[in-house]
Design a protein around this motif. Structure first.
Motif, PDB file in Angstrom:
ATOM      1  N   ALA A  86     -10.707   8.151  -0.404  1.00  0.00           N
ATOM      2  CA  ALA A  86     -11.599   8.167   0.748  1.00  0.00           C
ATOM      3  C   ALA A  86     -11.380   9.484   1.474  1.00  0.00           C
ATOM      4  N   ILE A  87     -12.316   9.838   2.327  1.00  0.00           N
ATOM      5  CA  ILE A  87     -12.198  11.034   3.156  1.00  0.00           C
ATOM      6  C   ILE A  87     -12.118  10.574   4.615  1.00  0.00           C
ATOM      7  N   TYR A  88     -11.126  11.082   5.329  1.00  0.00           N
ATOM      8  CA  TYR A  88     -10.961  10.785   6.747  1.00  0.00           C
ATOM      9  C   TYR A  88     -11.659  11.859   7.564  1.00  0.00           C
ATOM     10  N   ASP A  89     -12.486  11.459   8.510  1.00  0.00           N
ATOM     11  CA  ASP A  89     -13.195  12.397   9.360  1.00  0.00           C
ATOM     12  C   ASP A  89     -12.379  12.616  10.637  1.00  0.00           C
ATOM     13  N   VAL A  90     -11.847  13.813  10.804  1.00  0.00           N
ATOM     14  CA  VAL A  90     -10.983  14.091  11.953  1.00  0.00           C
ATOM     15  C   VAL A  90     -11.762  14.145  13.265  1.00  0.00           C
ATOM     16  N   ASP A  91     -13.078  14.173  13.199  1.00  0.00           N
ATOM     17  CA  ASP A  91     -13.885  14.203  14.427  1.00  0.00           C
ATOM     18  C   ASP A  91     -14.341  12.826  14.882  1.00  0.00           C
ATOM     19  N   THR A  92     -14.376  11.858  13.967  1.00  0.00           N
ATOM     20  CA  THR A  92     -14.838  10.510  14.339  1.00  0.00           C
ATOM     21  C   THR A  92     -13.779   9.433  14.151  1.00  0.00           C
ATOM     22  N   LEU A  96       2.888   9.021   2.090  1.00  0.00           N
ATOM     23  CA  LEU A  96       3.270  10.292   1.475  1.00  0.00           C
ATOM     24  C   LEU A  96       2.351  11.360   2.046  1.00  0.00           C
ATOM     25  N   ARG A  97       2.936  12.376   2.660  1.00  0.00           N
ATOM     26  CA  ARG A  97       2.132  13.415   3.299  1.00  0.00           C
ATOM     27  C   ARG A  97       2.503  14.784   2.751  1.00  0.00           C
ATOM     28  N   ASN A  98       1.469  15.586   2.497  1.00  0.00           N
ATOM     29  CA  ASN A  98       1.683  16.978   2.112  1.00  0.00           C
ATOM     30  C   ASN A  98       0.433  17.774   2.471  1.00  0.00           C
ATOM     31  N   ALA A  99       0.516  19.073   2.377  1.00  0.00           N
ATOM     32  CA  ALA A  99      -0.628  19.928   2.693  1.00  0.00           C
ATOM     33  C   ALA A  99      -1.789  19.610   1.759  1.00  0.00           C
ATOM     34  N   GLY A 100      -2.898  19.170   2.322  1.00  0.00           N
ATOM     35  CA  GLY A 100      -4.093  18.903   1.544  1.00  0.00           C
ATOM     36  C   GLY A 100      -4.187  17.530   0.919  1.00  0.00           C
ATOM     37  N   ALA A 101      -3.189  16.673   1.128  1.00  0.00           N
ATOM     38  CA  ALA A 101      -3.186  15.324   0.541  1.00  0.00           C
ATOM     39  C   ALA A 101      -3.307  15.371  -0.980  1.00  0.00           C
ATOM     40  N   ARG A 102      -2.645  16.337  -1.594  1.00  0.00           N
ATOM     41  CA  ARG A 102      -2.753  16.516  -3.034  1.00  0.00           C
ATOM     42  C   ARG A 102      -1.725  15.672  -3.786  1.00  0.00           C
ATOM     43  N   VAL A 103      -2.124  15.222  -4.962  1.00  0.00           N
ATOM     44  CA  VAL A 103      -1.234  14.454  -5.833  1.00  0.00           C
ATOM     45  C   VAL A 103      -0.496  15.452  -6.721  1.00  0.00           C
ATOM     46  N   HIS A 162      -8.881  14.824   4.287  1.00  0.00           N
ATOM     47  CA  HIS A 162      -9.666  14.754   5.522  1.00  0.00           C
ATOM     48  C   HIS A 162     -10.624  15.934   5.657  1.00  0.00           C
ATOM     49  N   THR A 163     -11.570  15.763   6.549  1.00  0.00           N
ATOM     50  CA  THR A 163     -12.526  16.827   6.842  1.00  0.00           C
ATOM     51  C   THR A 163     -11.821  17.970   7.554  1.00  0.00           C
ATOM     52  N   ARG A 164     -12.403  19.144   7.465  1.00  0.00           N
ATOM     53  CA  ARG A 164     -11.893  20.349   8.120  1.00  0.00           C
ATOM     54  C   ARG A 164     -10.434  20.635   7.786  1.00  0.00           C
ATOM     55  N   CYS A 165     -10.074  20.403   6.522  1.00  0.00           N
ATOM     56  CA  CYS A 165      -8.712  20.670   6.051  1.00  0.00           C
ATOM     57  C   CYS A 165      -8.594  22.138   5.661  1.00  0.00           C
ATOM     58  N   ARG A 166      -7.582  22.783   6.147  1.00  0.00           N
ATOM     59  CA  ARG A 166      -7.377  24.204   5.840  1.00  0.00           C
ATOM     60  C   ARG A 166      -7.173  24.424   4.345  1.00  0.00           C
ATOM     61  N   LEU A 168       0.813  -1.211   0.000  1.00  0.00           N
ATOM     62  CA  LEU A 168       0.000   0.000   0.000  1.00  0.00           C
ATOM     63  C   LEU A 168       0.848   1.263   0.000  1.00  0.00           C
ATOM     64  N   ALA A 169       0.439   2.232  -0.825  1.00  0.00           N
ATOM     65  CA  ALA A 169       0.925   3.597  -0.714  1.00  0.00           C
ATOM     66  C   ALA A 169      -0.265   4.440  -0.281  1.00  0.00           C
ATOM     67  N   LEU A 170      -0.058   5.266   0.728  1.00  0.00           N
ATOM     68  CA  LEU A 170      -1.100   6.149   1.231  1.00  0.00           C
ATOM     69  C   LEU A 170      -0.660   7.587   1.011  1.00  0.00           C
ATOM     70  N   VAL A 171      -1.512   8.345   0.312  1.00  0.00           N
ATOM     71  CA  VAL A 171      -1.278   9.776   0.132  1.00  0.00           C
ATOM     72  C   VAL A 171      -2.267  10.467   1.056  1.00  0.00           C
ATOM     73  N   THR A 172      -1.742  11.180   2.055  1.00  0.00           N
ATOM     74  CA  THR A 172      -2.621  11.861   2.993  1.00  0.00           C
ATOM     75  C   THR A 172      -2.029  13.213   3.369  1.00  0.00           C
ATOM     76  N   CYS A 173      -2.736  13.923   4.207  1.00  0.00           N
ATOM     77  CA  CYS A 173      -2.347  15.279   4.584  1.00  0.00           C
ATOM     78  C   CYS A 173      -1.310  15.255   5.705  1.00  0.00           C
ATOM     79  N   MET A 174      -0.607  16.364   5.837  1.00  0.00           N
ATOM     80  CA  MET A 174       0.381  16.505   6.900  1.00  0.00           C
ATOM     81  C   MET A 174      -0.267  16.824   8.241  1.00  0.00           C
ATOM     82  N   ASP A 175      -1.579  16.991   8.289  1.00  0.00           N
ATOM     83  CA  ASP A 175      -2.293  17.350   9.509  1.00  0.00           C
ATOM     84  C   ASP A 175      -1.962  16.371  10.637  1.00  0.00           C
TER      85      ASP A 175
END
Length: 176
Positions: free
Chosen positions: A162-168, A67-74, A99-103, A41-48
């Motif tokens: 997928a979208i990760y919910d930072v509250d749940t 792989l992490r960066n601001a906004g989980a952008r490719v 993820h949810t509530r991403c700046r 697996l490769a996971l692209v996600t946010c640096m949050d």
């Protein structure tokens, strides 16, 4: 590590994390771990920092390339890293997980970010692309397509979003 004057790096700004490394090194158990993604697996996600990639997906060290960066952008750099991960590091599937509530998904444009940084800090960042997009699902769809159609990645490489919910703590798969 210290310089010739005996002071710590950056005037002690990192003393806490360098000291914490002593505890980590004392219980370190990953020696000999192979550099490949054991679960393919490769996971692209946010640096949050609210995102704990291994725990939230039931993974352990060595299972995935993260792989992490601001906004989980490719970005182009993300694509470069995925090419290496697929051909050299055992990656067989890619999950893009903003993820949810991403700046980076809550501002109208890169221009708005540039303007804010210039106004508040006096730094002109217009030479950078931040890849902001307040249409998070549209951005995710675009990013998945960038991976799926990249000429250096294998045709048929499984790619999902997928979208990760930072509250749940839950992820919601998105089917495009």
């Amino acid at each position: 590590m210290s310089d010739d004057s005996g002071s710590s790096p950056a005037g002690g700004a990192f003393d806490d994390v360098i000291a914490a490394n002593d505890d980590y090194a004392a219980r370190y158990s990953l020696a000999g771990l192979k550099p490949v993604a054991a679960r393919g697996l490769a996971l692209v996600t946010c640096m949050d920092s609210r995102i704990e990639p291994l725990d939230m997906l039931g993974l352990k060290p060595g299972d995935a390339k993260i792989l992490r960066n601001a906004g989980a952008r490719v970005t182009d750099d993300t694509l470069r890293t995925l090419v290496l991960a697929v051909y050299l590091l055992g990656v067989e599937r890619v999950l893009v997980l903003p993820h949810t509530r991403c700046r980076m998904a809550s501002v109208p444009s890169d221009d708005a970010v540039h303007d804010t940084i210039l106004e508040e800090y006096g730094v002109d960042t217009r030479s950078l692309e931040f890849h902001t997009d307040n249409d998070q699902l549209g951005a995710l769809r675009h990013d998945l397509e960038r991976i799926r159609h990249h000429p250096l990645l294998p045709a048929g490489l499984p790619v999902a979003g997928a979208i990760y919910d930072v509250d749940t703590g839950r992820i919601s798969p998105v089917d495009f």
